[in-house]
Design a protein around this motif. Structure first.
Motif, mmCIF file in Angstrom:
data_model
loop_
_atom_site.group_PDB
_atom_site.id
_atom_site.type_symbol
_atom_site.label_atom_id
_atom_site.label_comp_id
_atom_site.label_asym_id
_atom_site.label_seq_id
_atom_site.Cartn_x
_atom_site.Cartn_y
_atom_site.Cartn_z
ATOM 1 N N THR A 1 0.848 -1.187 0.000
ATOM 2 C CA THR A 1 0.000 0.000 0.000
ATOM 3 C C THR A 1 0.883 1.237 0.000
ATOM 4 O OG1 THR A 1 -1.773 -1.140 1.178
ATOM 5 C CG2 THR A 1 -1.740 1.269 1.330
ATOM 6 N N LEU A 2 0.548 2.186 -0.866
ATOM 7 C CA LEU A 2 1.258 3.473 -0.889
ATOM 8 C C LEU A 2 0.440 4.477 -0.099
ATOM 9 C CD1 LEU A 2 2.296 3.747 -4.655
ATOM 10 C CD2 LEU A 2 3.733 3.105 -2.716
ATOM 11 N N ARG A 3 1.127 5.260 0.724
ATOM 12 C CA ARG A 3 0.444 6.271 1.526
ATOM 13 C C ARG A 3 1.075 7.636 1.286
ATOM 14 N NH1 ARG A 3 0.324 1.667 4.490
ATOM 15 N NH2 ARG A 3 -1.710 1.054 5.302
ATOM 16 N N GLY A 4 0.229 8.608 1.062
ATOM 17 C CA GLY A 4 0.690 9.981 0.892
ATOM 18 C C GLY A 4 0.976 10.318 -0.559
ATOM 19 N N ARG A 5 0.687 11.561 -0.902
ATOM 20 C CA ARG A 5 0.859 12.026 -2.283
ATOM 21 C C ARG A 5 2.316 11.910 -2.741
ATOM 22 N NH1 ARG A 5 -0.938 17.912 -3.034
ATOM 23 N NH2 ARG A 5 -2.980 17.119 -2.488
ATOM 24 N N ARG A 6 3.251 12.154 -1.849
ATOM 25 C CA ARG A 6 4.673 12.091 -2.210
ATOM 26 C C ARG A 6 5.067 10.701 -2.718
ATOM 27 N NH1 ARG A 6 9.086 14.452 1.745
ATOM 28 N NH2 ARG A 6 7.968 16.282 1.055
ATOM 29 N N ALA A 7 4.517 9.659 -2.094
ATOM 30 C CA ALA A 7 4.823 8.283 -2.504
ATOM 31 C C ALA A 7 4.288 7.983 -3.898
ATOM 32 C CB ALA A 7 4.239 7.302 -1.500
ATOM 33 N N HIS A 8 3.273 8.718 -4.325
ATOM 34 C CA HIS A 8 2.653 8.483 -5.623
ATOM 35 C C HIS A 8 3.343 9.238 -6.756
ATOM 36 C CE1 HIS A 8 -0.427 7.373 -2.759
ATOM 37 N NE2 HIS A 8 -0.989 6.656 -3.706
ATOM 38 N N ARG A 9 4.056 10.285 -6.434
ATOM 39 C CA ARG A 9 4.618 11.172 -7.454
ATOM 40 C C ARG A 9 5.439 10.410 -8.499
ATOM 41 N NH1 ARG A 9 5.846 15.272 -4.539
ATOM 42 N NH2 ARG A 9 4.138 16.509 -5.312
ATOM 43 N N ALA A 10 6.407 9.631 -8.065
ATOM 44 C CA ALA A 10 7.271 8.919 -9.021
ATOM 45 C C ALA A 10 6.488 7.877 -9.811
ATOM 46 C CB ALA A 10 8.435 8.262 -8.288
#
Length: 133
Positions: free
Chosen positions: A40-49
């Motif tokens: 699971t990815l949490r937070g917008r920063r983790a999604h950026r790449a």
């Protein structure tokens, strides 16, 4: 933009257009993204790449089969297409999105890992065959 269905469609359409900035803006800063069998990815920063696919030459296409909205919950039945050079894979995805205040707070994608692996293998074989042509 507060209609949950519009938010979800706009996010996925932005990704298809290679506009990761718009897609990220539609995610809550504390968004949680779940994928079948993956961390699971949490937070917008983790999604950026991950969402900045176009910069790395990865193409994304989404084909909606069904989209249902119940208040702030959106269900999608879709086919996602990923491309990279000659490689192309298509796989079915069922997504559940929760939207709050115009932003996606939960993105939960379900797909068959068998279907995903099969699509990957077919994509690799096609890419190899096209490379010989």
């Amino acid at each position: 933009m507060t209609d949950a269905g519009t938010v979800v469609r706009s996010c996925l359409d932005a990704l298809e257009a290679g506009d990761s900035a718009t897609a990220l803006a539609l995610l809550d800063p504390d968004v949680e993204w779940r994928n079948s069998g993956l961390p699971t990815l949490r937070g917008r920063r983790a999604h950026r790449a991950l969402l900045d696919m176009a910069r790395r030459g990865i193409g994304f296409e989404v084909r909606f089969h069904h989209l249902a909205v119940d208040g702030q919950v959106v269900l999608t039945d879709r086919t996602d297409v990923l491309t990279y050079r000659r490689f192309r894979m298509e796989f079915w995805v069922c997504g559940t999105f929760e939207v709050r205040e115009g932003r996606i707070v939960v993105w939960d994608d379900h797909f068959s890992m068998t279907n995903f692996v099969g699509a990957s293998v077919r994509g690799l074989v096609r890419a190899a065959l096209l490379g010989r042509a």
